[in-house]
Design a protein around this motif. Structure first.
Motif, short mmCIF file in Angstrom:
data_model
loop_
_atom_site.label_atom_id
_atom_site.label_comp_id
_atom_site.label_asym_id
_atom_site.label_seq_id
_atom_site.Cartn_x
_atom_site.Cartn_y
_atom_site.Cartn_z
N SER A 138 2.08 1.90 -3.47
CA SER A 138 1.05 2.54 -4.28
C SER A 138 0.92 4.02 -3.91
O SER A 138 0.76 4.87 -4.79
N SER A 186 -8.85 -2.25 -2.04
CA SER A 186 -7.58 -2.97 -2.22
C SER A 186 -7.89 -4.45 -2.18
O SER A 186 -8.80 -4.90 -1.49
N VAL A 227 -4.59 -1.68 -5.71
CA VAL A 227 -5.25 -0.63 -4.93
C VAL A 227 -5.88 0.33 -5.93
O VAL A 227 -5.20 0.82 -6.84
N PRO A 280 -7.46 5.88 -0.89
CA PRO A 280 -7.68 4.54 -1.44
C PRO A 280 -9.17 4.22 -1.39
O PRO A 280 -9.86 4.57 -0.44
N GLU A 334 0.84 -1.20 0.00
CA GLU A 334 0.00 0.00 0.00
C GLU A 334 0.87 1.25 0.00
O GLU A 334 0.55 2.24 -0.67
N TRP A 353 -7.29 3.91 -6.27
CA TRP A 353 -7.24 5.21 -5.60
C TRP A 353 -8.20 6.16 -6.29
O TRP A 353 -8.57 5.97 -7.45
#
Length: 145
Positions: free
Chosen positions: A59, A81, A137, A78, A56, A139
């Motif tokens: 990302s 995920s 993920v 986010p 994470e 976003w």
């Protein structure tokens, strides 16, 4: 200040896990999680939570590198995920994240007043190169109202 230095200074979990920023660009980020006994699982490798945080964070490094100049008008968050575990991870592990949409397309949606979403895929590898985990993920850039 580099993206890695900024995130290390502002995100306590990054410092807690001693994450190392090896590469950060708007399209790609590479972070490593050093082997640390205090973050091991029952097999002696990195705990799933530590690997999740590594991926994470990789990302998030892309988000800052690609869209940091948009932070005055939008907040990055986010949305979802998903993580899968492929092989047992042992020792140092490295996460490589890749942006799934062109930066210009995301900014164009933001310019249109939309709330753009974009995926970032992450591969986690151990030192021998084997992929131990994968994460995606999604976003968003939530426009400030």
């Amino acid at each position: 200040m580099t993206v890695g230095e900024m995130l290390s200074a502002t995100v306590p979990m990054v410092r807690t896990l001693n994450l190392q920023y090896l590469e950060t660009s708007p399209e790609r980020a590479v972070l490593s999680l050093p082997d640390q006994a205090e973050y091991h699982n029952h097999l002696g490798g990195p705990h799933a939570g530590a690997m999740f945080t590594l991926a994470e964070s990789a990302s998030g490094a892309i988000v800052v590198a690609a869209f940091g100049d948009q932070m005055a008008r939008a907040v990055p968050l986010p949305v979802t995920s998903e993580m899968s575990f492929k092989k047992v991870a042992m020792g140092d592990v490295t996460a490589t994240a890749t942006l799934g949409r062109p930066v210009a397309d995301v900014i164009a949606e933001l310019d249109e007043g939309k709330r753009p979403e974009f995926p970032i895929t992450v591969e986690i590898r151990r030192a021998d190169g084997a992929v131990t985990g994968e994460m995606t993920v999604v976003w968003t850039l939530r426009p400030n109202r």
